[in-house]
Design a protein around this motif. Structure first.
Motif, PDB file in Angstrom:
ATOM      1  N   CYS A 170       1.668  22.175  -0.833  1.00 39.36           N
ATOM      2  CA  CYS A 170       1.583  21.357  -2.038  1.00 39.36           C
ATOM      3  C   CYS A 170       2.636  21.803  -3.045  1.00 39.36           C
ATOM      4  CB  CYS A 170       0.195  21.474  -2.660  1.00 39.36           C
ATOM      5  SG  CYS A 170      -1.103  20.712  -1.672  1.00 39.36           S
ATOM      6  N   GLY A 171       3.332  20.820  -3.597  1.00 37.21           N
ATOM      7  CA  GLY A 171       4.385  21.109  -4.556  1.00 37.21           C
ATOM      8  C   GLY A 171       3.973  20.772  -5.973  1.00 37.21           C
ATOM      9  N   GLU A 172       4.886  20.136  -6.705  1.00 39.80           N
ATOM     10  CA  GLU A 172       4.648  19.886  -8.119  1.00 39.80           C
ATOM     11  C   GLU A 172       3.649  18.747  -8.337  1.00 39.80           C
ATOM     12  OE1 GLU A 172       8.055  18.003 -10.210  1.00 39.80           O
ATOM     13  OE2 GLU A 172       9.073  18.157  -8.272  1.00 39.80           O
ATOM     14  N   PHE A 173       3.044  18.765  -9.511  1.00 45.74           N
ATOM     15  CA  PHE A 173       2.071  17.754  -9.912  1.00 45.74           C
ATOM     16  C   PHE A 173       2.726  16.379  -9.925  1.00 45.74           C
ATOM     17  CE2 PHE A 173      -0.120  15.537 -13.534  1.00 45.74           C
ATOM     18  CZ  PHE A 173      -1.327  15.338 -12.889  1.00 45.74           C
ATOM     19  N   ASN A 174       2.001  15.361  -9.441  1.00 47.31           N
ATOM     20  CA  ASN A 174       2.581  14.035  -9.231  1.00 47.31           C
ATOM     21  C   ASN A 174       2.180  13.030 -10.309  1.00 47.31           C
ATOM     22  OD1 ASN A 174       4.212  12.222  -7.808  1.00 47.31           O
ATOM     23  ND2 ASN A 174       2.530  11.523  -6.507  1.00 47.31           N
ATOM     24  N   ASP A 175       1.909  13.496 -11.512  1.00 43.83           N
ATOM     25  CA  ASP A 175       1.666  12.609 -12.658  1.00 43.83           C
ATOM     26  C   ASP A 175       0.501  11.649 -12.406  1.00 43.83           C
ATOM     27  OD1 ASP A 175       2.032  11.588 -15.179  1.00 43.83           O
ATOM     28  OD2 ASP A 175       3.784  10.360 -14.670  1.00 43.83           O
ATOM     29  N   ILE A 176      -0.598  12.210 -11.883  1.00 40.26           N
ATOM     30  CA  ILE A 176      -1.835  11.450 -11.675  1.00 40.26           C
ATOM     31  C   ILE A 176      -2.917  12.100 -12.529  1.00 40.26           C
ATOM     32  CG2 ILE A 176      -3.618  10.773 -10.018  1.00 40.26           C
ATOM     33  CD1 ILE A 176      -1.516  10.892  -7.829  1.00 40.26           C
ATOM     34  N   ARG A 177      -3.528  11.334 -13.412  1.00 45.78           N
ATOM     35  CA  ARG A 177      -4.511  11.907 -14.325  1.00 45.78           C
ATOM     36  C   ARG A 177      -5.831  11.154 -14.277  1.00 45.78           C
ATOM     37  NH1 ARG A 177       0.377  12.908 -16.353  1.00 45.78           N
ATOM     38  NH2 ARG A 177       0.747  14.972 -17.280  1.00 45.78           N
ATOM     39  N   CYS A 178      -6.901  11.926 -14.270  1.00 44.35           N
ATOM     40  CA  CYS A 178      -8.241  11.352 -14.387  1.00 44.35           C
ATOM     41  C   CYS A 178      -8.534  11.159 -15.870  1.00 44.35           C
ATOM     42  CB  CYS A 178      -9.268  12.286 -13.748  1.00 44.35           C
ATOM     43  SG  CYS A 178     -10.974  11.739 -13.966  1.00 44.35           S
ATOM     44  N   LEU A 224       0.840  -1.197   0.000  1.00 43.39           N
ATOM     45  CA  LEU A 224       0.000   0.000   0.000  1.00 43.39           C
ATOM     46  C   LEU A 224       0.876   1.248   0.000  1.00 43.39           C
ATOM     47  CD1 LEU A 224      -2.912   1.100   0.164  1.00 43.39           C
ATOM     48  CD2 LEU A 224      -2.670   1.087   2.652  1.00 43.39           C
ATOM     49  N   PHE A 225       0.485   2.227  -0.818  1.00 45.84           N
ATOM     50  CA  PHE A 225       1.289   3.434  -0.981  1.00 45.84           C
ATOM     51  C   PHE A 225       0.415   4.683  -0.864  1.00 45.84           C
ATOM     52  CE2 PHE A 225       3.234  -0.050  -3.216  1.00 45.84           C
ATOM     53  CZ  PHE A 225       4.573   0.043  -2.862  1.00 45.84           C
ATOM     54  N   ALA A 226       0.991   5.713  -0.256  1.00 48.37           N
ATOM     55  CA  ALA A 226       0.369   7.038  -0.248  1.00 48.37           C
ATOM     56  C   ALA A 226       0.880   7.785  -1.470  1.00 48.37           C
ATOM     57  CB  ALA A 226       0.729   7.790   1.026  1.00 48.37           C
ATOM     58  N   VAL A 227      -0.052   8.173  -2.344  1.00 48.04           N
ATOM     59  CA  VAL A 227       0.318   8.805  -3.611  1.00 48.04           C
ATOM     60  C   VAL A 227      -0.488  10.099  -3.745  1.00 48.04           C
ATOM     61  CG1 VAL A 227       0.575   8.461  -6.091  1.00 48.04           C
ATOM     62  CG2 VAL A 227       0.633   6.478  -4.561  1.00 48.04           C
ATOM     63  N   PRO A 228       0.069  11.236  -3.351  1.00 46.39           N
ATOM     64  CA  PRO A 228      -0.686  12.491  -3.419  1.00 46.39           C
ATOM     65  C   PRO A 228      -0.781  13.026  -4.842  1.00 46.39           C
ATOM     66  CG  PRO A 228       1.542  12.918  -2.668  1.00 46.39           C
ATOM     67  CD  PRO A 228       1.419  11.419  -2.797  1.00 46.39           C
ATOM     68  N   LYS A 229      -1.865  13.716  -5.123  1.00 46.81           N
ATOM     69  CA  LYS A 229      -2.016  14.348  -6.437  1.00 46.81           C
ATOM     70  C   LYS A 229      -0.906  15.368  -6.661  1.00 46.81           C
ATOM     71  CE  LYS A 229      -5.257  17.177  -9.136  1.00 46.81           C
ATOM     72  NZ  LYS A 229      -6.599  17.827  -9.135  1.00 46.81           N
ATOM     73  N   TYR A 230      -0.596  16.117  -5.611  1.00 45.92           N
ATOM     74  CA  TYR A 230       0.535  17.048  -5.644  1.00 45.92           C
ATOM     75  C   TYR A 230       1.529  16.630  -4.570  1.00 45.92           C
ATOM     76  CZ  TYR A 230      -2.482  19.986  -8.515  1.00 45.92           C
ATOM     77  OH  TYR A 230      -3.301  20.449  -9.516  1.00 45.92           O
ATOM     78  N   ARG A 231       2.784  16.555  -4.939  1.00 44.75           N
ATOM     79  CA  ARG A 231       3.805  16.177  -3.967  1.00 44.75           C
ATOM     80  C   ARG A 231       3.847  17.194  -2.832  1.00 44.75           C
ATOM     81  NH1 ARG A 231       8.577  14.696  -8.343  1.00 44.75           N
ATOM     82  NH2 ARG A 231       7.270  13.274  -9.603  1.00 44.75           N
ATOM     83  N   VAL A 232       4.224  16.719  -1.661  1.00 41.05           N
ATOM     84  CA  VAL A 232       4.191  17.560  -0.468  1.00 41.05           C
ATOM     85  C   VAL A 232       5.590  18.100  -0.187  1.00 41.05           C
ATOM     86  CG1 VAL A 232       3.579  17.658   1.973  1.00 41.05           C
ATOM     87  CG2 VAL A 232       2.312  16.140   0.430  1.00 41.05           C
ATOM     88  N   ASN A 233       5.699  19.419  -0.097  1.00 42.82           N
ATOM     89  CA  ASN A 233       6.980  20.060   0.198  1.00 42.82           C
ATOM     90  C   ASN A 233       7.366  19.852   1.657  1.00 42.82           C
ATOM     91  OD1 ASN A 233       7.226  21.106  -2.435  1.00 42.82           O
ATOM     92  ND2 ASN A 233       5.929  22.863  -1.899  1.00 42.82           N
TER      93      ASN A 233
END
Length: 495
Positions: free
Chosen positions: A154-162, A140-149
């Motif tokens: 919230c930092g850069e976009f984390n390559d998650i697309r709807c 199991l992994f925590a995968v944020p939509k935006y990476r956390v600084n």
């Protein structure tokens, strides 16, 4: 806030018992199920992080989730892996900095994409390259939509697309998404707990979600009852014995349908609250034996509550539409929306069939019937408090029938498993009816003692127990008869 009623104060919650949070959750579920589904995901996701997350992960995510600043999405299902989670193929590739590159597709992800919160934390089941096959190889992994600084922003976009939003039968206010992770090989995830133990962690959220589903059934049944009651009091149709036009609530068959709604939702609410109280005992008791007993009772009641409450909710909403008559079949009254919304509750978070198999094999046969025998003993204690009551006498008869079914069929070591699976749902429904009758019998005993305080309310509680005993409990008896006849029909028909 409201999301964190039963979550720790140190992360922004209120630290209240689940027994207090459960009624509040029910009111939210009745008011707008589609909107508040994100709250249930936040609560379950928080429980996972509390139990399995490192201190670093807790610091990074928990406060924002508990306070509602960020939301949670549970990412399990894939196009070729629904209930069979062992077939998941989403990849988690280890990186030199201790994180993982996540790559794959998920479907049916509730609140997987929206613009109501600054960030969405996806809890993703995935498989590392050298993981064992099947469900034992899932992490199991925590995968944020935006990476956390580092400062928590919230930092850069984390390559998650709807990649799509489903057009559903109901719950139109809840986005159900197809999600693609790592199209550009830039999706970063952080491991929650240990490798290859993701399913263990995810079951924490799934159990929370299953209890929430049961309360969804209660909440929507209550909503249907209130709508049907109001309409029946306002709609004039037909005449009374004096020839004068009357509201349809004066007709006995309408009263029967309203009592069907009221008694079932009343009983299921009591059962759901009892499970919440047991969770408090399991989590807070300093006596290990008491906590363990509560955990076993929760494990037994959870599939019964999830399966029976949602199945009954679908039937009860149908009764509410019947009270409306033709007006129930048009959109302007609003009851049709309840029918559409409730339909999914028997499907997601484990279908009724899956709940029934879990109940039959893991919760009853695996422990040779010890937990269910303890439950039946507790129910008999209630029966024996008022042995002359017609309600309790009938409940005692059903308990005797249940004991016979357990000995002759369910716990029979030579029973054919495929045939047992065919009657697993009728068996779950029978236990659901017994548990509801038990709750109402106990409430009726308390109502008799308190009747002088409010004769109408407590008198109605007794009437609900009497109605359930006469109109609903016989359905449990019929279901138990079906279980005994498990060898007939299903295995003989050629499709």
């Amino acid at each position: 806030g409201w999301i964190g009623l039963a979550l720790p104060e140190e992360y922004g919650g209120q630290g209240l018992p689940k027994y207090i949070a459960q009624p509040v959750n029910e009111m939210w579920l009745s008011s707008n199920l589609a909107f508040v589904m994100f709250a249930a995901l936040a609560q379950g996701g928080s429980e996972i992080l509390l139990k399995f997350g490192s201190d670093e992960l807790k610091a990074r995510y928990l406060t924002q989730i508990v306070t509602g600043e960020w939301t949670v999405a549970m990412a399990l299902t894939e196009p070729n892996a629904g209930s069979d989670l062992g077939a998941l193929t989403t990849k988690a590739i280890p990186q030199t900095d201790g994180t993982y590159q996540i790559k794959g597709q998920k479907i049916y992800i509730t609140y997987g994409e929206h613009d109501m919160a600054e960030n969405i934390v996806h809890l993703v089941l995935a498989r590392t390259p050298d993981a064992p096959a099947g469900s034992r190889g899932l992490s199991l992994f925590a995968v944020p939509k935006y990476r956390v600084n580092e400062d928590g922003s919230c930092g850069e976009f984390n390559d998650i697309r709807c990649t799509g939003i489903e057009h559903k039968t109901g719950l139109h206010g809840s986005p159900t998404c197809s999600i693609s992770y790592g199209d550009n090989d830039a999706c970063v995830g952080e491991l929650i707990g240990n490798l290859n133990q993701g399913l263990m962690a995810m079951f924490v959220l799934m159990n929370e979600a299953r209890l929430s589903c049961g309360m969804q059934g209660v909440g929507l049944s209550e909503l249907a009852f209130q709508k049907a009651l109001q309409y029946s009091q306002e709609r004039l149709q037909g005449a009374g014995s004096d020839g004068q036009r009357v509201a349809i609530i004066e007709h006995p068959d309408v009263k029967r349908m309203l009592l069907n709604l009221r008694s079932e939702s009343f009983a299921l609410r009591s059962l759901g609250y009892q499970i919440a109280a047991l969770i408090d005992v399991a989590e807070q008791s300093k006596d290990a034996e008491t906590a363990q007993a509560a955990e076993k009772r929760i494990a037994l009641l959870t599939p019964i509550f999830k399966g029976f409450a949602t199945e009954q909710a679908n039937e009860l909403v149908g009764d509410a539409i019947q009270v409306y008559g033709g007006m129930g079949f048009v959109e302007e009254t609003g009851i049709a929306q309840v029918m559409r919304d409730v339909r999914i509750t028997t499907i997601y978070e484990g279908t009724t069939g899956i709940q029934a198999k879990d109940l039959l094999h893991r919760k009853i046969r695996m422990d040779q019937g010890r937990c269910i025998s303890e439950l039946m003993a507790d129910i008999r204690d209630v029966v024996e408090k008022s042995p002359d009551s017609v309600v309790n006498q009938r409940l005692g008869q059903v308990l005797n029938q249940l004991a016979h079914v357990l000995d002759s069929t369910i716990l029979n070591p030579s029973a054919e498993l495929a045939q047992l699976d065919a009657v697993a749902v009728p068996f779950l429904n029978a236990l659901g009816g017994v548990c509801c009758a038990w709750q109402l019998a106990e409430l009726a005993l308390q109502a008799q003692v308190s009747k002088a305080q409010d004769e109408v309310f407590f008198g109605n509680v007794v009437a609900l127990a009497e109605f359930y005993s006469a109109y609903k409990l016989p359905q449990a008896q019929a279901a138990l008869t079906t279980v005994i006849e498990e060898q007939n029909g299903v295995g003989n028909y050629e499709f």
